[in-house]
Structure formats: C-alpha cells, structure tokens
Design an enzyme around this catalytic site. Structure first.
Site, PDB file in Angstrom:
ATOM      1  N   ARG A 226       0.844  -1.188   0.000  1.00  0.00           N
ATOM      2  CA  ARG A 226       0.000   0.000   0.000  1.00  0.00           C
ATOM      3  C   ARG A 226       0.883   1.243   0.000  1.00  0.00           C
ATOM      4  O   ARG A 226       2.112   1.154   0.022  1.00  0.00           O
ATOM      5  CB  ARG A 226      -0.910   0.017   1.231  1.00  0.00           C
ATOM      6  CG  ARG A 226      -0.160  -0.041   2.548  1.00  0.00           C
ATOM      7  CD  ARG A 226      -1.081  -0.041   3.745  1.00  0.00           C
ATOM      8  NE  ARG A 226      -0.326  -0.021   5.004  1.00  0.00           N
ATOM      9  CZ  ARG A 226      -0.857   0.236   6.179  1.00  0.00           C
ATOM     10  NH1 ARG A 226      -2.151   0.485   6.271  1.00  0.00           N
ATOM     11  NH2 ARG A 226      -0.118   0.243   7.270  1.00  0.00           N
TER      12      ARG A 226
ATOM     13  N   TYR B  45      13.116   7.611  15.542  1.00  0.00           N
ATOM     14  CA  TYR B  45      12.885   7.517  14.095  1.00  0.00           C
ATOM     15  C   TYR B  45      14.004   8.220  13.338  1.00  0.00           C
ATOM     16  O   TYR B  45      14.564   7.668  12.377  1.00  0.00           O
ATOM     17  CB  TYR B  45      11.528   8.124  13.754  1.00  0.00           C
ATOM     18  CG  TYR B  45      11.168   8.050  12.287  1.00  0.00           C
ATOM     19  CD1 TYR B  45      10.734   6.852  11.723  1.00  0.00           C
ATOM     20  CD2 TYR B  45      11.254   9.169  11.466  1.00  0.00           C
ATOM     21  CE1 TYR B  45      10.396   6.774  10.379  1.00  0.00           C
ATOM     22  CE2 TYR B  45      10.916   9.103  10.128  1.00  0.00           C
ATOM     23  CZ  TYR B  45      10.492   7.908   9.585  1.00  0.00           C
ATOM     24  OH  TYR B  45      10.161   7.835   8.251  1.00  0.00           O
TER      25      TYR B  45
END
Length: 233
Positions: free
Chosen positions: A22, A151
């Site tokens: 996706r 992150y």
C-alpha cells in the site's frame, strides 16, 4: 559480472520492493510495472492481495524482514536483481522522556538493521546485474525534530549505510531518497497522534515520490543519482 550491457534486449529488469502492499510502496510498484518483473514484499500474503490483483504480472514476496532466517531463505532463489527498493519501515514516535528500550530497538531493527541484512544477502544478485539500491529515507534523515528521536536516529543511520554501501560497492548505484511527509495511512496515524486534523493537500502524493524514484532508476549510467530531497510545495 553481468552488467546492463550484457542483458538480452527483450529481458526485463527485476525489481524487489519492500513494503509494497500500500501507500508509497504500491505507488512505486505501479511506476515500475510496465517494464520490470516485480517482486513485491510485505509481512504477510494478505498484505499483498490488493496490489497483486491490480498488477497480475507481479510476484508476491511475503516475508517478515526482521526474521533473518526467513529472509535468507526468501532471498536464496534470487540470482540477479536490477533494482532493490527499501521502502518498508515503521514510525513509532514520542519524546525521549517517554521512550522505551523496546521502542528504540524495534525502530532501529525495522528501519536500519533489516535493511542492512537484506542488502547484504542480495549483494551477489545486485552485483550480477550492476544493480541499483534505492533507500526510501525521510526528511528526518537530514534533521531531527522534537518527538522524533528514535525515528530520526534510524534514518540518519540509513543515510550512513547508503553512503558506505556506495563506496564499498562501486559497481552498484545507491540512491537515498529524502521525501517530506507523504499522504499515506502511516501519515494519517502520525497526524492523529499529533492531535491535528488531516489535510491531504499538505503532503506529497505517493505517485510524485514514486515518479522521482523512477527517474533516478532511469538515469543513464554515466551519472550516479546519490541523493534526492523532496518537499511538499
């Protein structure tokens, strides 16, 4: 070593895209589908059902990238690979004060260590094709913001990995792509966590980033596109 010049005129290039079920990964798959034989990665076969129905010529490559024995088994049959797009990753955000060892480990494992191991296992196939490694990084790989420490650390590390790989493997091209925020399901989750309303027009379209990646892959061999930075307009 088999380079592009050694390929038969009618022989399709082979591309492996991780996180292809996706979002940006699916957009990259659509962009490369017309002239590549695609291996599309996701954690489970169910995650690939939609994109494989849309691109019937593609082959599913479901494997959990942090299960290194499974990754080794899945890469074994691949003897030549023209393009490797590292798109899979996670974003588990929070301040340093709120973070945990688990969060740091899982983020670094998914966004950096798994990338390094998959690339290592595929080096013989990439060398055989004079291949191209595309690392889907982030703006967070160029600067760190509050609340994004783990992150950003994983993405700074990913950039360093790409720089080292480029020097160690001169027969390969290595491109780090640093897009700003992209209109994806992951972005919706991030914005919800920030407590803001989601406005798709504020973000890059996955198709735009996929086209930039395609341009890098198609760059003639006299040039090496080492880094691409994209920002929302």
């Amino acid at each position: 070593m088999q380079l592009e010049a050694d390929r038969a005129p009618d022989e399709q290039r082979v591309a492996l895209i991780t996180g292809a079920g996706r979002g940006l990964g699916a957009a990259i798959a659509r962009e490369l589908a017309p002239d590549h034989r695609l291996l599309l990665g996701a954690r489970t076969p169910a995650g690939l059902e939609s994109i494989l129905a849309e691109l019937p010529g593609a082959t599913g490559w479901p494997v959990e990238l942090t299960d290194y024995a499974a990754v080794a088994a899945a890469t074994g049959p691949i003897d030549r690979l023209d393009v490797l797009v590292h798109n899979a990753g996670i974003a588990d955000l929070g301040t340093i004060a709120e973070s945990s060892v688990r969060q740091w480990r899982e983020t670094l494992e998914a966004n950096l260590i798994a990338v390094a191991e998959l690339t290592r296992l595929l080096l013989p196939a990439l060398r055989a094709a004079g291949g191209h490694v595309v690392l889907v990084n982030s703006g967070a790989g160029l600067r760190a913001n509050a609340g994004w420490a783990s992150y950003a650390a994983s993405k700074f590390g990913l950039r360093a990995f790409g720089d080292a790989l480029r020097l160690e493997e001169p027969s390969l091209r290595v491109t780090s792509v640093h897009p700003g925020r992209i209109d994806t399901d992951m972005q919706r989750a991030i914005v919800a966590g920030e407590g803001r309303a989601y406005e798709p027009d504020q973000f890059l379209r996955p198709e735009t980033v996929a086209r930039a990646i395609r341009t890098a892959i198609d760059t003639p061999r006299d040039a090496h596109p080492t880094e691409i930075v994209l920002r929302p307009w």
